[in-house]
Design a protein around this motif. Structure first.
Motif, PDB file in Angstrom:
ATOM      1  N   HIS A 101       0.946  -1.153   0.007  1.00 30.94           N
ATOM      2  CA  HIS A 101      -0.007  -0.247  -0.025  1.00 30.94           C
ATOM      3  C   HIS A 101       0.982   1.202  -0.042  1.00 30.94           C
ATOM      4  O   HIS A 101       2.196   1.120  -0.002  1.00 30.94           O
ATOM      5  N   ASP A 119       5.761   4.067   5.133  1.00 29.99           N
ATOM      6  CA  ASP A 119       6.594   2.961   5.547  1.00 29.99           C
ATOM      7  C   ASP A 119       6.671   1.627   4.823  1.00 29.99           C
ATOM      8  O   ASP A 119       7.270   0.656   5.190  1.00 29.99           O
ATOM      9  N   ASP A 168      -0.281  -4.193   6.013  1.00 25.27           N
ATOM     10  CA  ASP A 168      -1.096  -3.574   7.090  1.00 25.27           C
ATOM     11  C   ASP A 168      -2.643  -3.824   6.948  1.00 25.27           C
ATOM     12  O   ASP A 168      -3.128  -3.927   5.751  1.00 25.27           O
TER      13      ASP A 168
HETATM   14 ZN    ZN Z   1      -0.044   1.554   6.392  1.00 25.01          ZN
END
Ligand code: ZN
Length: 434
Positions: free
Chosen positions: A92, A96, A189
């Motif tokens: 995504h 990070d 995530d």
């Molecule tokens: Zn994220």
């Protein structure tokens, strides 16, 4: 005599810190790397100019990954005899997980879900989102292949399948990696309280009984806060839908008051819901409106600050004057991005996971004080992009992995695997699956 190759997984970065996972799966002469982010450490006070390759390695902001980075950056050639098939993937568009993607050697294909692939070049058009590529203008974004979701991609002996998932980054995906003998799942995530829990359930089905589940564990990072979340002071929202409802309620409860807000740019879906559900007319800052226009071809009302340059992509008929917004107390719900001193005293500002993000950022406290000093009521409405402790358990139970490898967390040891082994790899460690 050559023995049959084995699947290996190497954990280069992002293990006992929140963010920046860099993991390689290899089999024979094929290997893949995911993701390509930079660990977020605002306390170092590094500007983008300070972040040369040596500095990134020194502070462990990226992994020391051989045979993937651009030799023009590392000074080391890629061993193309050893590795005949290479590819990389990002789950995504959060920094990070994406900021270092320009460091990838230009000849290695980089895959991402379609929304991630389309949004990143727009987010980086001013050159202040991603780290720069070697010998390219600052705002260059290397090609990202927009992968068809759920459709296998062949990388030599390895197959990658990119599947839709749910996170507070628009277009977030997860990854299923198959070698000739093993299946490895990378959650990216993930959460179950976003707009699309059904996608996460499908992901769990597709990766069920995988040999290794590499799971993020942001939610177990603060065991000392567990009771806090159940207390009344906790300002987080249960889920994204509740959050939008709360924002709408503030507008209904305050018919004559200046109402402003801000959110994080990459949570595009949240802003789309705010626009569609708000009783007031939602007006975005021109930069944010440009992002929606370029990435989604969606036109929304917008404004310029006096110092802003005009943006050609925006429809002039949709411009609202900044002076009108400053004077308004009933018609608009608008995104404020600075100049808090110009807002009306007694107004209400909703800070919804916008920057500065929270206490860990040195900019957060002065920001809050500055707004409150103006006599503006500040409401923080947060909804986490990450599964909490209970959701992580549910996700692990959905996959029933043979091996669990928690990453992207301050406390990997707090994630358990009732269905098999749990490993706690060290930075740089290679695990052989046999
Ligand atoms: Zn994220």
């Amino acid at each position: 005599m050559n023995s049959k190759p084995k699947t290996t997984v190497t954990f280069y970065n992002g293990l006992t810190t929140i963010g920046g996972p860099m993991i390689e799966v290899a089999y024979g002469k094929s290997h893949v790397l995911f993701d390509l982010g930079e660990v977020y450490r605002p306390e170092l006070g590094l500007s983008m100019e300070d972040e040369d390759f040596e500095t990134l390695l020194k502070y462990q902001l990226i992994g020391d990954v051989p045979n993937f980075y651009d030799p023009q950056i590392t000074g080391k050639p890629i061993d193309t005899k050893r590795w005949e098939h290479s590819a990389a993937y990002i789950s995504h568009l959060h920094l990070d997980h994406s900021k270092a993607l320009n460091l990838l050697a230009p000849e290695i294909p980089l895959y991402a879900g379609p929304i991630t692939a389309h949004l990143l070049p727009v987010l980086n058009q001013d050159g202040n989102f991603l780290l720069p590529a070697a010998n390219k203008p600052k705002n260059y974004t290397r090609p990202i292949i927009s992968a068809e979701l759920n459709k296998p991609i062949q990388v030599g002996d390895i197959t990658l399948t990119i599947v839709p998932s749910d996170h507070d980054a628009y277009g977030a995906t997860g990854l299923i990696v198959k070698t000739p003998d093993k299946t490895i799942v990378h959650t990216g995530d993930i959460r179950l309280h976003g707009y699309h829990p059904d996608w996460v359930h499908n992901f769990m089905k597709a990766g069920h009984r995988c040999d290794m589940l590499i799971i993020e564990g942001t939610g177990v990072s603060w065991p000392e806060r567990v009771n806090e979340e159940n207390s009344e002071e906790f300002t987080g929202q249960k889920n994204e839908k509740e959050l939008t409802k709360t924002i709408v309620q503030y507008q209904k409860d305050n018919p004559k008051r200046q109402l402003t807000f801000n959110t994080y740019p990459t949570n595009v879906e949240r802003i789309l819901r705010i626009i569609s559900d708000s009783p007031r007319k939602v007006v975005l800052h021109a930069k944010r409106a440009e992002l929606l226009k370029k990435a989604l071809k969606q036109d929304v009302p917008y404004y310029y600050l006096p110092e802003d340059e005009k943006i050609d992509a925006l429809d002039p008929n949709l411009e609202i004057s900044y002076a009108d917004l400053l004077a308004d107390d009933h018609q608009y719900f608008w995104q404020v991005v600075g100049h808090y001193d110009q807002l009306q005293e007694g107004g209400l500002y909703i800070h919804s996971n916008a920057e500065p993000l929270g206490d860990f950022d040195p900019a957060y406290k002065p920001f809050i004080e500055n707004i409150e000093k103006r006599g503006i009521e500040l409401v923080t409405l947060r909804c986490s992009g990450h599964a909490d402790i209970a959701e992580l358990k549910e996700i692990i139970a959905g996959f029933e992995p043979k091996i669990l490898a928690p990453v992207h967390t301050l406390h990997p040891e707090l994630e358990e695997n009732p269905f098999g082994e749990r490993i706690l790899p060290k930075r740089g460690e290679t695990v052989t699956l046999s």
